[in-house]
Motif scaffolding. Structure first.
Motif, mmCIF file in Angstrom:
data_model
loop_
_atom_site.group_PDB
_atom_site.id
_atom_site.type_symbol
_atom_site.label_atom_id
_atom_site.label_comp_id
_atom_site.label_asym_id
_atom_site.label_seq_id
_atom_site.Cartn_x
_atom_site.Cartn_y
_atom_site.Cartn_z
ATOM 1 N N ASN A 191 0.849 -1.192 0.000
ATOM 2 C CA ASN A 191 0.000 0.000 0.000
ATOM 3 C C ASN A 191 0.887 1.245 0.000
ATOM 4 O O ASN A 191 1.230 1.798 1.045
ATOM 5 N N ILE A 192 1.284 1.681 -1.212
ATOM 6 C CA ILE A 192 2.209 2.808 -1.316
ATOM 7 C C ILE A 192 1.510 4.139 -1.081
ATOM 8 O O ILE A 192 2.171 5.158 -0.887
ATOM 9 N N ALA A 193 0.171 4.125 -1.098
ATOM 10 C CA ALA A 193 -0.542 5.389 -0.894
ATOM 11 C C ALA A 193 -0.409 5.892 0.540
ATOM 12 O O ALA A 193 -0.540 7.088 0.796
ATOM 13 N N GLU A 194 -0.154 4.979 1.495
ATOM 14 C CA GLU A 194 -0.033 5.381 2.893
ATOM 15 C C GLU A 194 1.349 5.904 3.253
ATOM 16 O O GLU A 194 1.580 6.305 4.384
ATOM 17 N N VAL A 205 8.242 6.445 -3.014
ATOM 18 C CA VAL A 205 7.868 5.035 -3.100
ATOM 19 C C VAL A 205 7.255 4.702 -4.452
ATOM 20 O O VAL A 205 7.446 3.605 -4.984
ATOM 21 N N ARG A 206 6.507 5.627 -5.027
ATOM 22 C CA ARG A 206 5.932 5.364 -6.347
ATOM 23 C C ARG A 206 7.027 5.177 -7.395
ATOM 24 O O ARG A 206 6.933 4.314 -8.270
ATOM 25 N N GLU A 236 7.413 9.831 -12.555
ATOM 26 C CA GLU A 236 7.126 9.999 -11.135
ATOM 27 C C GLU A 236 8.249 10.733 -10.430
ATOM 28 O O GLU A 236 8.021 11.562 -9.538
ATOM 29 N N ASN A 237 9.491 10.449 -10.843
ATOM 30 C CA ASN A 237 10.638 11.127 -10.243
ATOM 31 C C ASN A 237 10.629 12.620 -10.583
ATOM 32 O O ASN A 237 10.907 13.464 -9.717
ATOM 33 N N CYS A 585 17.024 -3.311 -7.348
ATOM 34 C CA CYS A 585 15.778 -2.688 -6.915
ATOM 35 C C CYS A 585 16.070 -1.631 -5.856
ATOM 36 O O CYS A 585 16.877 -1.848 -4.961
ATOM 37 N N LEU A 586 15.387 -0.510 -5.955
ATOM 38 C CA LEU A 586 15.601 0.571 -4.995
ATOM 39 C C LEU A 586 15.001 0.216 -3.651
ATOM 40 O O LEU A 586 14.015 -0.504 -3.584
#
Length: 586
Positions: A191-194, A205-206, A236-237, A585-586
């Motif tokens: 849940n990246i929205a939180e 995170v996105r 997104e960045n 992966c980041l």
């Protein structure tokens, strides 16, 4: 930058005899933090290691902060063994802190401030445990230690639950094991929205989400999907950087937000994906932008050289097929059918590529610039003696983990790839002595894959033929020299134990074999025999050449597939580069 400059004017490491003074230690800790957020990791490590020597007089909270900073820096600079050693020290500090608070419970029970301090410290210890498990997972992933990593991931899930960080770590673990569908499923369940956002945490995170999806699809060989996800990550960045700029303009941003920009890592990933899907010029532009930050990375210079080689593939296709080139010894072709005649030039310039007066140092996708990139990469690689000393020192401190120094293995593979590319580029540019030098160095490497060994013999033979040293070239063209055509060398952990191959390195994924490259040892030996026959023809030993061709026909079981060109020796020329991968992966 201004804060760091103002701080360094008034303080210097050499001006203070010791760091046992609390105020001085806090000043230097803040300086290390500034270096950390400005990505000056070597300077931050130097200060942090100096502070680590004076931890005993300080309270546990400050000691934990110093140790965590060093652990993070060691992981960012790919020193997992040192990070694990510090994590063991942190566990001891946590146990001592719990014991110390347990003994003082009766004394401080009537004191409200004492109870608050105790509760705060215990909470810090519990939070530190979850953080330590996450650091251990990152360290074991870098060391490719499957069993230890799996055990720590269970601890992370127990302490942190289904948070974004824990699910990202578990997805990274499954990605390295080759369970790509499961890795995607874990990413989608996070849940990246939180997440608080890049302004508060310094992490987008996105951006990480799309980047990790790109890495997974790269490993699956779905490169068009991979470049799609990396472009989403770049968008997104850029959006995050715009938000940070607006926040800085109106109210300022915290220093941790300086780490949110991942543009150059993403450009590197885009460049590798574009190279795989056959767009070397676009890949070259992306990787040239990444040079601004990663100019000391030899792997990046290798990838730039690959872009140049791929971009010039069209003009060299005739050479790769063994056909005469118009810039070579063939001046003209007259007639058709049985009356077809070949007019040869007076002097052979078959391997010379003419430039239009442009400097080779200008960053364009040319073979001359590829030679410069390869020289940069070879210069940046550490010496073999330094690697051996590091491995000996590391083995004394990492015996408990049971793993070897992965950095030396990566540099060995990179060195072999750089030498193979250098020999190829030198042959194309007509520098036969330099090509022979690179090919011989390649063949003397200890950890050499079968594919590069095969190419090393062919490149050395072509250079020797051009130098009119045919007898030495025949020694390289012996079919018995080909015993393996595999694309890579197994890591130490994969070579031993029942857990073989459980955790594969990222470099083994997403690798593509060129269509013209022999897939079996027998076909590779057939190529050797064909070139050996060509060498015999140059010495007018036609009977030996005929025997070589009969052996080729027997191996391939397809007669009339090879033709000997007595006027042109052109062995199989191809570049095989293992370990082409994207950033982790980041």
């Amino acid at each position: 930058a201004n804060a760091l400059e103002a701080f360094t004017v008034h303080t210097s490491m050499e001006d203070i005899d010791g760091l046992d003074d609390v105020e001085n230690s806090l000043l230097y800790y803040n300086q290390a933090i500034i270096h950390y957020h400005m990505r000056q990791y070597s300077e931050a490590i130097a200060i942090g290691e100096r502070l680590y020597q004076f931890l005993e007089p300080f309270e546990e909270k400050f000691a934990l902060a110093v140790c965590f900073l060093l652990v993070d820096l060691y992981l960012l600079t790919y020193q997992p063994e040192k990070a694990l050693h510090l994590l063991a020290v942190l566990e001891k500090l946590s146990v001592q802190g719990n014991n110390k608070n347990g003994k003082g419970e009766s004394v401080n029970s009537a004191n409200k401030d004492g109870r608050n301090q105790k509760a705060e410290f215990i909470g810090m210890i519990e939070a530190a445990k979850s953080k330590m498990h996450q650091y251990k997972v990152r360290a074991y992933i870098q060391m490719k230690s499957s069993k230890a990593c799996k055990r720590e991931i269970k601890s992370v899930m127990n302490t942190a639950g289904n948070s974004a960080s824990s699910l990202f770590l578990k997805s990274n673990f499954e990605y390295l094991r080759g369970n790509y569908r499961k890795a995607v499923k874990l990413l989608n369940s996070s849940n990246i929205a939180e997440h608080p956002g890049a302004i508060k945490t310094g992490e987008c995170v996105r951006c990480m989400f799309w980047n990790n999806l790109g890495c997974i699809h790269f490993a699956m060989g779905k490169h068009n999907l991979g470049i799609f996800y990396f472009k989403k990550a770049l968008q997104e960045n850029d959006h995050t950087c715009a938000q940070l700029g607006d926040a800085k303009q109106f109210s300022g941003i915290p220093m941790c937000a300086l780490l949110a920009n991942k543009r150059y890592e993403l450009l590197y990933n885009c460049g590798i994906q574009l190279l795989h899907i056959g767009r070397p010029l676009a890949a070259f532009d992306c990787l040239m932008d990444a040079v601004q930050v990663y100019h000391s990375n030899p792997g990046l210079w290798l990838r730039l050289a690959e872009c140049c080689i791929a971009a010039n593939k069209g003009s060299l296709e005739q050479d790769n097929k063994g056909l005469p080139s118009k810039k070579g010894i063939v001046q003209a072709i007259v007639g058709q059918g049985y009356h077809r005649k070949i007019i040869l030039a007076s002097q052979s310039t078959q391997n010379t590529i003419y430039s239009d007066g442009q400097s080779a140092a200008i960053p364009v996708a040319s073979m001359e610039f590829a030679a410069i990139c390869l020289r940069n990469g070879l210069v940046l690689l550490p010496d073999h003696q330094q690697q051996e000393n590091k491995a000996e020192n590391g083995s004394k401190t990492t015996s408990q983990s049971g793993s070897t120094e992965s950095g030396s293995e990566n540099s060995d593979a990179c060195r072999c790839s750089l030498l193979a590319c250098s020999a190829y580029v030198a042959l194309v540019l007509g520098d036969n002595l330099m090509a022979l030098n690179h090919a011989e160095k390649l063949l003397h490497q200890t950890k050499l894959s079968g594919s590069l060994k095969f190419l090393g013999h062919l490149y050395a033979a072509e250079a020797l033929i051009s130098l009119d040293r045919i007898s030495e070239a025949i020694g390289h063209l012996n079919p018995e020299n080909v015993t393996d055509v595999s694309m890579g060398v197994l890591s130490s952990e994969q070579d031993q134990g029942p857990d073989k191959g459980d955790l594969e390195p990222v470099e083994s994924s997403g690798k593509q074999t060129p269509l013209c490259y022999p897939s079996t040892v027998s076909s590779a030996r057939a190529i050797m025999l064909f070139n050996l026959g060509s060498a015999y023809c140059l010495r007018s030993e036609y009977e030996k050449a005929r025997k070589c061709l009969h052996q080729v026909r027997f191996i391939l079981a397809r007669p009339h597939t090879a033709t000997v060109h007595t006027y042109l020796f052109k062995p199989f020329r191809c570049v095989i580069i293992p370990n082409m991968t994207v950033f982790r992966c980041l």
